[in-house]
Design a protein around this motif. Structure first.
Motif, mmCIF file in Angstrom:
data_model
loop_
_atom_site.group_PDB
_atom_site.id
_atom_site.type_symbol
_atom_site.label_atom_id
_atom_site.label_comp_id
_atom_site.label_asym_id
_atom_site.label_seq_id
_atom_site.Cartn_x
_atom_site.Cartn_y
_atom_site.Cartn_z
ATOM 1 N N ASN A 1 1.090 -1.087 0.092
ATOM 2 C CA ASN A 1 -0.075 -0.264 -0.257
ATOM 3 C C ASN A 1 1.328 1.034 -0.119
ATOM 4 O OD1 ASN A 1 -2.217 -0.832 0.481
ATOM 5 N ND2 ASN A 1 -1.296 -2.141 2.194
ATOM 6 N N TYR B 1 3.635 8.365 17.880
ATOM 7 C CA TYR B 1 4.457 8.815 16.689
ATOM 8 C C TYR B 1 5.749 9.320 16.738
ATOM 9 C CZ TYR B 1 4.050 8.427 11.704
ATOM 10 O OH TYR B 1 4.219 8.481 10.260
ATOM 11 N N ILE C 1 3.176 4.664 0.414
ATOM 12 C CA ILE C 1 4.264 4.579 0.187
ATOM 13 C C ILE C 1 5.332 3.909 -0.543
ATOM 14 C CG2 ILE C 1 6.325 5.375 0.346
ATOM 15 C CD1 ILE C 1 5.286 7.359 2.595
ATOM 16 N N ILE D 1 0.716 11.923 3.502
ATOM 17 C CA ILE D 1 0.725 11.752 1.762
ATOM 18 C C ILE D 1 -0.429 11.220 1.647
ATOM 19 C CG2 ILE D 1 2.062 9.672 0.006
ATOM 20 C CD1 ILE D 1 4.467 11.153 1.381
ATOM 21 N N ASP E 1 5.053 -7.296 3.210
ATOM 22 C CA ASP E 1 4.284 -6.931 3.885
ATOM 23 C C ASP E 1 3.038 -7.941 4.400
ATOM 24 O OD1 ASP E 1 2.838 -3.491 2.962
ATOM 25 O OD2 ASP E 1 1.504 -4.811 4.542
ATOM 26 N N GLY F 1 5.831 14.549 4.760
ATOM 27 C CA GLY F 1 4.664 15.113 6.038
ATOM 28 C C GLY F 1 2.980 13.718 5.499
ATOM 29 N N THR G 1 -2.410 7.737 1.217
ATOM 30 C CA THR G 1 -1.852 6.158 1.341
ATOM 31 C C THR G 1 -3.376 5.601 2.790
ATOM 32 O OG1 THR G 1 -0.826 6.778 4.022
ATOM 33 C CG2 THR G 1 0.646 6.829 2.156
ATOM 34 N N ASP G 2 -2.649 4.269 2.520
ATOM 35 C CA ASP G 2 -3.644 4.161 3.777
ATOM 36 C C ASP G 2 -3.386 3.208 4.696
ATOM 37 O OD1 ASP G 2 -6.573 2.502 3.249
ATOM 38 O OD2 ASP G 2 -5.825 0.739 3.706
ATOM 39 N N LYS H 1 9.026 8.032 15.163
ATOM 40 C CA LYS H 1 9.670 8.711 14.067
ATOM 41 C C LYS H 1 11.572 9.599 14.556
ATOM 42 C CE LYS H 1 7.280 6.645 10.923
ATOM 43 N NZ LYS H 1 7.225 5.821 10.397
ATOM 44 N N ARG I 1 -4.373 -3.740 10.499
ATOM 45 C CA ARG I 1 -3.987 -5.038 9.582
ATOM 46 C C ARG I 1 -2.371 -5.431 11.216
ATOM 47 N NH1 ARG I 1 -4.117 -1.424 5.107
ATOM 48 N NH2 ARG I 1 -2.634 0.061 5.821
ATOM 49 N N ASP J 1 5.114 -10.484 8.813
ATOM 50 C CA ASP J 1 5.212 -9.205 9.863
ATOM 51 C C ASP J 1 6.372 -9.042 10.285
ATOM 52 O OD1 ASP J 1 5.289 -7.686 11.947
ATOM 53 O OD2 ASP J 1 4.488 -9.570 13.393
ATOM 54 N N VAL J 2 7.155 -7.567 9.739
ATOM 55 C CA VAL J 2 8.243 -7.207 9.717
ATOM 56 C C VAL J 2 8.390 -6.982 11.381
ATOM 57 C CG1 VAL J 2 9.015 -6.465 7.879
ATOM 58 C CG2 VAL J 2 7.989 -5.004 8.717
ATOM 59 N N ASN K 1 10.255 0.539 5.068
ATOM 60 C CA ASN K 1 9.368 1.828 5.017
ATOM 61 C C ASN K 1 8.305 1.531 5.523
ATOM 62 O OD1 ASN K 1 7.335 3.812 3.121
ATOM 63 N ND2 ASN K 1 6.738 1.453 2.704
HETATM 64 N N1 LIG Z 1 1.634 8.850 4.615
HETATM 65 C C1 LIG Z 1 1.877 9.547 5.213
HETATM 66 O O1 LIG Z 1 1.928 10.935 5.487
HETATM 67 C C2 LIG Z 1 3.199 9.047 6.173
HETATM 68 C C3 LIG Z 1 3.716 10.992 6.544
HETATM 69 C C4 LIG Z 1 5.036 10.801 6.897
HETATM 70 C C5 LIG Z 1 5.383 8.981 7.388
HETATM 71 N N2 LIG Z 1 5.235 8.205 6.617
HETATM 72 C C6 LIG Z 1 5.402 7.126 6.936
HETATM 73 O O2 LIG Z 1 5.025 6.184 5.430
HETATM 74 C C7 LIG Z 1 5.906 5.372 5.519
HETATM 75 C C8 LIG Z 1 4.604 3.943 5.067
HETATM 76 O O3 LIG Z 1 3.529 4.294 5.822
HETATM 77 P P1 LIG Z 1 1.898 5.046 4.788
HETATM 78 O O4 LIG Z 1 2.177 6.014 4.916
HETATM 79 O O5 LIG Z 1 2.428 4.363 3.319
HETATM 80 O O6 LIG Z 1 0.991 3.316 4.970
HETATM 81 P P2 LIG Z 1 0.288 2.837 4.330
HETATM 82 O O7 LIG Z 1 -0.593 2.087 5.644
HETATM 83 O O8 LIG Z 1 -0.500 2.851 3.046
HETATM 84 O O9 LIG Z 1 1.898 1.561 4.225
HETATM 85 C C9 LIG Z 1 2.171 0.783 5.273
HETATM 86 C C10 LIG Z 1 2.288 -0.676 4.883
HETATM 87 O O10 LIG Z 1 3.109 -0.991 6.022
HETATM 88 C C11 LIG Z 1 2.473 -2.650 6.056
HETATM 89 N N3 LIG Z 1 3.202 -3.001 7.086
HETATM 90 C C12 LIG Z 1 2.749 -2.908 8.842
HETATM 91 N N4 LIG Z 1 2.629 -3.606 9.477
HETATM 92 C C13 LIG Z 1 3.749 -4.330 9.243
HETATM 93 C C14 LIG Z 1 4.807 -5.077 9.449
HETATM 94 N N5 LIG Z 1 4.298 -5.285 10.652
HETATM 95 N N6 LIG Z 1 4.816 -6.822 8.677
HETATM 96 C C15 LIG Z 1 4.739 -5.945 7.394
HETATM 97 N N7 LIG Z 1 4.279 -4.932 6.214
HETATM 98 C C16 LIG Z 1 3.778 -3.970 7.603
HETATM 99 C C17 LIG Z 1 0.544 -2.361 5.772
HETATM 100 O O11 LIG Z 1 0.796 -3.627 6.236
HETATM 101 C C18 LIG Z 1 1.134 -1.100 4.877
HETATM 102 O O12 LIG Z 1 0.785 -2.205 2.985
HETATM 103 C C19 LIG Z 1 5.539 4.669 7.168
HETATM 104 O O13 LIG Z 1 6.039 3.877 7.923
HETATM 105 C C20 LIG Z 1 4.808 5.681 7.378
HETATM 106 O O14 LIG Z 1 5.187 6.263 9.149
HETATM 107 C C21 LIG Z 1 3.493 8.435 6.166
#
Ligand SMILES: NC(=O)c1ccc[n+]([C@@H]2O[C@H](COP(=O)([O-])OP(=O)(O)OC[C@H]3O[C@@H](n4cnc5c(N)ncnc54)[C@H](O)[C@@H]3O)[C@@H](O)[C@H]2O)c1
Length: 285
Positions: A16, A156, A18, A191, A37, A189, A193-194, A160, A201, A63-64, A90
């Motif tokens: 999903n 959070y 990023i 984005i 994932d 900042g 996403t889910d 981070k 999950r 599961d990471v 990520n």
């Molecule tokens: N979306 C934003 O605004 C934003 C901003 C700053 C940072 N981030 C960071 O970006 C990264 C990606 O998040 P995103 O926004 O794409 O969210 P997302 O939920 O769309 O994607 C995150 C993915 O990580 C997977 N995941 C979560 N826990 C897991 C685990 N234990 N094992 C394997 N996979 C796992 C989820 O299933 C998901 O597919 C995260 O670290 C998030 O903190 C996101």
């Protein structure tokens, strides 16, 4: 790292958001791609889409937050492709709420998901990259929430800020060794996403206990609603892959994709030097 063709990218959280965008960009650059994932359904969809692009792809449901799973990712990657050149740590989640209200399990969940997963990725793959001796790069996804703080989501921010410090310090060690491995920390900042649906999950051991009152509390509900709002009003995700790969090519350590925060980060540093407490209104959108 400037050449990507036929090299191997490993991406956690690739089903999903990023991670998926990083996977598409890896494929566009003709890399071999390892998708990791916990969300098997969406992982299979991304795997199919990359295969349809002609990409050599391996998808691993894992599961990471468990080191043995990350070791398995390393083993399966080497068995299939024989090397790893680019690692994106990520995968991540968000939780919000006051320290004094959140159940201790929430802290375990975010620490495991956002910090331990990054440690495990580096622990498993850095020795492989060192052994290879080729140009390698690791990108840890932190957040602008690792550089600035707001009310509402201390857990959070903790995770981070930890990611930024962990990546900086590891980079110091690699630079001191004149290592073949370069590093970046990605601090975006909001984005689209889910991320706000991450509770769907959760690993089983961090599952929400319906009998735990916190999950019916105003703090929990408001936290989820705020997360949904900021994510849904963030920037579209489709520019992310190119921005991150450009930064890798340019060997930029800090990857900042939201310029509206740059002056705020500068003000934070100035305020720190003057002993002024952080101003939450600085986290403008
Ligand atoms: N979306 C934003 O605004 C934003 C901003 C700053 C940072 N981030 C960071 O970006 C990264 C990606 O998040 P995103 O926004 O794409 O969210 P997302 O939920 O769309 O994607 C995150 C993915 O990580 C997977 N995941 C979560 N826990 C897991 C685990 N234990 N094992 C394997 N996979 C796992 C989820 O299933 C998901 O597919 C995260 O670290 C998030 O903190 C996101």
């Amino acid at each position: 790292m400037k050449e990507f063709k036929n090299k191997v990218a490993v991406i956690t959280g690739a089903a999903n958001g990023i991670g998926k965008e990083l996977a598409y960009e890896s494929a566009r650059r003709e890399m071999k791609v390892v998708l990791v994932d916990i969300d098997e359904t969406n992982l299979k969809k991304v795997e199919q889409e990359l295969s349809d692009m002609g990409t050599q792809v391996l998808s691993i449901t894992a599961d990471v937050t468990l080191y043995e799973n990350v070791e398995r990712v390393k083993d399966e990657t080497l068995n299939k492709f024989g090397q790893v050149d680019l690692l994106f740590n990520n995968a991540g989640v968000v939780v919000s709420g006051p320290v004094w209200e959140m159940p201790t399990k929430e802290w375990d969940y975010i620490t495991a998901s956002n910090i331990h997963s990054v440690i495990y990725g580096m622990k498993a793959f850095i020795p492989v990259m060192m052994e290879q001796g080729t140009d390698c790069h690791i990108v840890n996804t932190a957040s602008v929430a690792g550089l600035l703080s707001t009310p509402g989501m201390p857990a959070y921010h903790m995770s981070k800020f930890a990611n930024v410090g962990l990546t900086e310090a590891t980079n110091h060690q690699l630079r001191a060794m004149n290592s073949n491995i370069k590093m970046s920390v990605y601090c975006p900042g909001f984005i689209q996403t889910d991320l706000h649906n991450c509770d769907d999950r959760r690993p089983q051991r961090f599952a929400i206990d319906p009998d735990e009152p916190y999950y019916q509390s105003t703090s929990y509900m408001l936290g989820r609603e705020k997360a949904r709002y900021v994510i849904e009003t963030g920037i579209p995700s489709d520019s992310v892959g190119l921005a991150v790969f450009t930064a890798i090519e340019e060997e930029r350590f800090y990857i900042l994709t939201h310029p509206q925060y740059n002056s705020v980060i500068g003000k934070r540093i100035k305020d720190m030097l003057e002993g002024i407490e952080p101003d939450p209104s600085m986290f403008i959108r």
